[in-house]
Design a protein around this motif. Structure first.
Motif, PDB file in Angstrom:
ATOM      1  N   LYS A 105      50.301  49.249  45.943  1.00  0.00           N
ATOM      2  CA  LYS A 105      49.075  48.963  46.698  1.00  0.00           C
ATOM      3  C   LYS A 105      47.837  49.416  45.926  1.00  0.00           C
ATOM      4  CE  LYS A 105      51.089  49.184  51.344  1.00  0.00           C
ATOM      5  NZ  LYS A 105      51.103  49.921  52.640  1.00  0.00           N
ATOM      6  N   ALA A 106      47.970  50.546  45.218  1.00  0.00           N
ATOM      7  CA  ALA A 106      46.845  51.021  44.410  1.00  0.00           C
ATOM      8  C   ALA A 106      46.505  50.018  43.316  1.00  0.00           C
ATOM      9  CB  ALA A 106      47.180  52.377  43.812  1.00  0.00           C
ATOM     10  N   LYS A 107      47.526  49.391  42.712  1.00  0.00           N
ATOM     11  CA  LYS A 107      47.297  48.390  41.671  1.00  0.00           C
ATOM     12  C   LYS A 107      46.558  47.178  42.248  1.00  0.00           C
ATOM     13  CE  LYS A 107      49.726  45.054  38.761  1.00  0.00           C
ATOM     14  NZ  LYS A 107      51.053  44.473  38.431  1.00  0.00           N
ATOM     15  N   ILE A 108      46.982  46.736  43.467  1.00  0.00           N
ATOM     16  CA  ILE A 108      46.335  45.590  44.099  1.00  0.00           C
ATOM     17  C   ILE A 108      44.869  45.902  44.404  1.00  0.00           C
ATOM     18  CG2 ILE A 108      46.341  44.132  46.154  1.00  0.00           C
ATOM     19  CD1 ILE A 108      49.388  44.455  46.216  1.00  0.00           C
ATOM     20  N   ARG A 109      44.597  47.150  44.892  1.00  0.00           N
ATOM     21  CA  ARG A 109      43.216  47.524  45.192  1.00  0.00           C
ATOM     22  C   ARG A 109      42.359  47.512  43.934  1.00  0.00           C
ATOM     23  NH1 ARG A 109      45.607  51.463  48.410  1.00  0.00           N
ATOM     24  NH2 ARG A 109      45.233  53.023  46.795  1.00  0.00           N
ATOM     25  N   ARG A 110      42.912  48.030  42.829  1.00  0.00           N
ATOM     26  CA  ARG A 110      42.144  48.053  41.572  1.00  0.00           C
ATOM     27  C   ARG A 110      41.862  46.640  41.087  1.00  0.00           C
ATOM     28  NH1 ARG A 110      45.456  52.608  40.460  1.00  0.00           N
ATOM     29  NH2 ARG A 110      46.977  51.274  39.414  1.00  0.00           N
ATOM     30  N   GLN A 111      42.849  45.746  41.204  1.00  0.00           N
ATOM     31  CA  GLN A 111      42.642  44.358  40.773  1.00  0.00           C
ATOM     32  C   GLN A 111      41.573  43.686  41.627  1.00  0.00           C
ATOM     33  OE1 GLN A 111      46.574  42.695  41.076  1.00  0.00           O
ATOM     34  NE2 GLN A 111      47.172  43.322  38.994  1.00  0.00           N
ATOM     35  N   ARG A 112      41.627  43.942  42.952  1.00  0.00           N
ATOM     36  CA  ARG A 112      40.636  43.338  43.844  1.00  0.00           C
ATOM     37  C   ARG A 112      39.238  43.883  43.529  1.00  0.00           C
ATOM     38  NH1 ARG A 112      42.504  45.093  48.434  1.00  0.00           N
ATOM     39  NH2 ARG A 112      44.045  43.422  48.645  1.00  0.00           N
ATOM     40  N   ARG A 113      39.155  45.198  43.281  1.00  0.00           N
ATOM     41  CA  ARG A 113      37.863  45.809  42.970  1.00  0.00           C
ATOM     42  C   ARG A 113      37.315  45.279  41.647  1.00  0.00           C
ATOM     43  NH1 ARG A 113      39.322  50.574  43.989  1.00  0.00           N
ATOM     44  NH2 ARG A 113      39.922  51.214  41.881  1.00  0.00           N
ATOM     45  N   ASN A 114      38.167  45.134  40.636  1.00  0.00           N
ATOM     46  CA  ASN A 114      37.724  44.610  39.337  1.00  0.00           C
ATOM     47  C   ASN A 114      37.271  43.158  39.459  1.00  0.00           C
ATOM     48  OD1 ASN A 114      38.303  47.053  38.125  1.00  0.00           O
ATOM     49  ND2 ASN A 114      40.373  46.435  37.515  1.00  0.00           N
ATOM     50  N   ARG A 115      37.969  42.386  40.319  1.00  0.00           N
ATOM     51  CA  ARG A 115      37.600  40.981  40.497  1.00  0.00           C
ATOM     52  C   ARG A 115      36.222  40.870  41.141  1.00  0.00           C
ATOM     53  NH1 ARG A 115      41.310  39.647  43.849  1.00  0.00           N
ATOM     54  NH2 ARG A 115      42.943  39.554  42.251  1.00  0.00           N
ATOM     55  N   LYS A 116      35.965  41.701  42.154  1.00  0.00           N
ATOM     56  CA  LYS A 116      34.649  41.668  42.801  1.00  0.00           C
ATOM     57  C   LYS A 116      33.558  42.108  41.842  1.00  0.00           C
ATOM     58  CE  LYS A 116      36.151  42.438  47.574  1.00  0.00           C
ATOM     59  NZ  LYS A 116      36.077  43.356  48.750  1.00  0.00           N
ATOM     60  N   SER A 117      33.888  43.089  40.999  1.00  0.00           N
ATOM     61  CA  SER A 117      32.901  43.561  40.031  1.00  0.00           C
ATOM     62  C   SER A 117      32.561  42.471  39.027  1.00  0.00           C
ATOM     63  CB  SER A 117      33.450  44.806  39.316  1.00  0.00           C
ATOM     64  OG  SER A 117      32.546  45.272  38.347  1.00  0.00           O
ATOM     65  N   ASP A 118      33.585  41.724  38.593  1.00  0.00           N
ATOM     66  CA  ASP A 118      33.338  40.636  37.633  1.00  0.00           C
ATOM     67  C   ASP A 118      32.515  39.525  38.270  1.00  0.00           C
ATOM     68  OD1 ASP A 118      34.796  42.033  35.780  1.00  0.00           O
ATOM     69  OD2 ASP A 118      36.668  40.935  36.132  1.00  0.00           O
ATOM     70  N   GLU A 119      32.822  39.191  39.524  1.00  0.00           N
ATOM     71  CA  GLU A 119      32.070  38.141  40.214  1.00  0.00           C
ATOM     72  C   GLU A 119      30.612  38.545  40.396  1.00  0.00           C
ATOM     73  OE1 GLU A 119      34.146  37.543  43.808  1.00  0.00           O
ATOM     74  OE2 GLU A 119      35.848  36.457  42.885  1.00  0.00           O
ATOM     75  N   SER A 120      30.390  39.833  40.708  1.00  0.00           N
ATOM     76  CA  SER A 120      29.033  40.322  40.888  1.00  0.00           C
ATOM     77  C   SER A 120      28.268  40.285  39.566  1.00  0.00           C
ATOM     78  CB  SER A 120      29.054  41.744  41.439  1.00  0.00           C
ATOM     79  OG  SER A 120      27.757  42.281  41.517  1.00  0.00           O
ATOM     80  N   PHE A 121      28.971  40.604  38.458  1.00  0.00           N
ATOM     81  CA  PHE A 121      28.331  40.581  37.139  1.00  0.00           C
ATOM     82  C   PHE A 121      27.969  39.138  36.741  1.00  0.00           C
ATOM     83  CE2 PHE A 121      28.661  40.236  32.503  1.00  0.00           C
ATOM     84  CZ  PHE A 121      27.697  41.152  32.109  1.00  0.00           C
TER      85      PHE A 121
END
Length: 381
Positions: free
Chosen positions: A362-378
């Motif tokens: 679950k921690a891996k999924i959260r990190r992937q989701r957080r990184n994806r949102k960060s990339d979209e925001s960038f």
């Protein structure tokens, strides 16, 4: 009739002063009861200083009993403080009906409880060993005085009053009984009950005249002195006579145990940790330090999950998966052919491994989701 006339006259005078005197609020009384009632704050507000002292010295009216009782008694106390006409009329009826205040089981029990607790605190506060070559055990002769003060304090709360002298003489009359009773606890109990009975029988009377008004500063000064005496006696008991029992059943003085604790490894390690945390907060800021402390408490269980799998926190997800498969295979309950207890422990170990893997996944999924949102925001910027 003379008593009733005196009450009526006092009520008339109080009614004339009612407009010039600030009325007490029931709301504020309950607020102070809630946040400082165990120390008698609401009684200080209602100018019931003796009751406030009794609460402070007995931890909320004998360990909170009086404090709980005040939930429904506060409206009556407020009416008394405000010289409410209905309250005064009821008081006049009682004075007319009874020559002296009738017996009250609650007040009598409170007199005994407060006097007994004060006597026990005083008796335990007197040092058992000599200090500077002085034997302070002779101060125990003041125990009847402490008992009389406890009875008198409760007996003079509200619209009742009484003299301390008969109560004091009664307590000292039973003082020599220690020689025949032998047990200190029973001896104190006999003196307390006898003093309470003598106060109730011979001293108690109606308080027909209002108490002399004192300034708030003078009241606080008197209460502070009384509170300091109470705390000093309690501190003397804890320092000189209080003991704790270790694992071997031996008694150790609390003061010595605290001194040894302050040089123990567990305290020195804690002290070092607290100092390091403080230094970090000074240099990195409070909120950054707080965030790190929250992470150290392992709120998501990730630190413990790595520990269960035997991995460092820098392990990759492939390392986690590989380790999980190996441990699941080696600790599967079906492979255990031992006793019922061994199979049970294997089952618990197997479930712990599965839970650890689920937490890290679950921690891996959260990190992937957080990184994806960060990339979209960038990309959007």
């Amino acid at each position: 009739m003379e008593q009733v006339k005196m009450v009526a006259d006092n009520g008339h005078v109080d009614g004339q002063k009612e407009n010039t005197r600030k009325r007490k609020s029931k709301l504020w009384a309950y607020v102070l009861w809630l946040f400082g009632g165990l120390f008698g704050a609401h009684h200080v507000y209602l100018e019931r200083d003796l009751q406030a002292l009794a609460y402070f010295s007995t931890f909320g009216g004998y360990f909170g009993l009086g404090w709980l009782r005040d939930i429904y008694r506060i409206p009556c106390y407020v009416r008394d403080a405000n010289d409410d006409p209905n309250f005064l009329n009821e008081f006049k009826k009682n004075v007319k009906l009874y020559r002296k205040p009738p017996f009250s089981a609650v007040r009598f029990a409170a007199q005994n409880a407060v006097a007994y607790m004060w006597a026990e605190i005083f008796r335990n506060a007197v040092p058992e060993d000599e200090l500077f070559g002085i034997n302070f055990r002779h101060l125990l002769i003041l125990t009847p005085l402490v008992i009389a003060l406890g009875v008198w304090t409760v007996g003079n709360i509200g619209r009742e009053q009484g003299s301390i002298w008969i109560t004091l003489c009664t307590a000292y009359l039973f003082y020599p009984m220690l020689t025949y009773i032998g047990d200190d606890t029973v001896w104190i109990f006999v003196m307390v009950v006898s003093a309470s009975l003598s106060f109730d029988t011979f001293s108690k009377e109606w308080r027909l005249k209002p108490r002399k008004k004192r300034s708030f500063i003078k009241r606080m000064l008197h209460l502070s002195v009384a509170a300091m005496i109470s705390m000093s006696l309690l501190g003397s008991y804890l320092y000189f006579n209080a003991v704790i029992t270790d694992s071997e059943g031996e008694e150790i003085k609390l003061s010595e145990a605290i001194q040894h604790f302050l040089t123990s490894p567990i305290w020195l390690d804690l002290q070092a940790s607290l100092k390091a945390t403080w230094d970090q907060a000074v240099h990195q800021g409070f909120w950054a330090t707080w965030a790190q402390l929250v992470d150290l408490t392992d709120p998501r269980g990730e630190i413990n999950a790595y520990k269960v799998l035997g991995l460092s926190q820098t392990a990759t997800q492939s390392d986690v998966t590989s380790r999980w498969r190996a441990l699941s295979r080696d600790n599967h309950p079906d492979k255990i052919k031992g006793s019922e207890e061994e199979r049970r422990r294997a089952q618990e170990k197997f479930m712990e491994i599965q839970q650890a893997y689920e937490i890290l996944s679950k921690a891996k999924i959260r990190r992937q989701r957080r990184n994806r949102k960060s990339d979209e925001s960038f990309e959007s910027n």
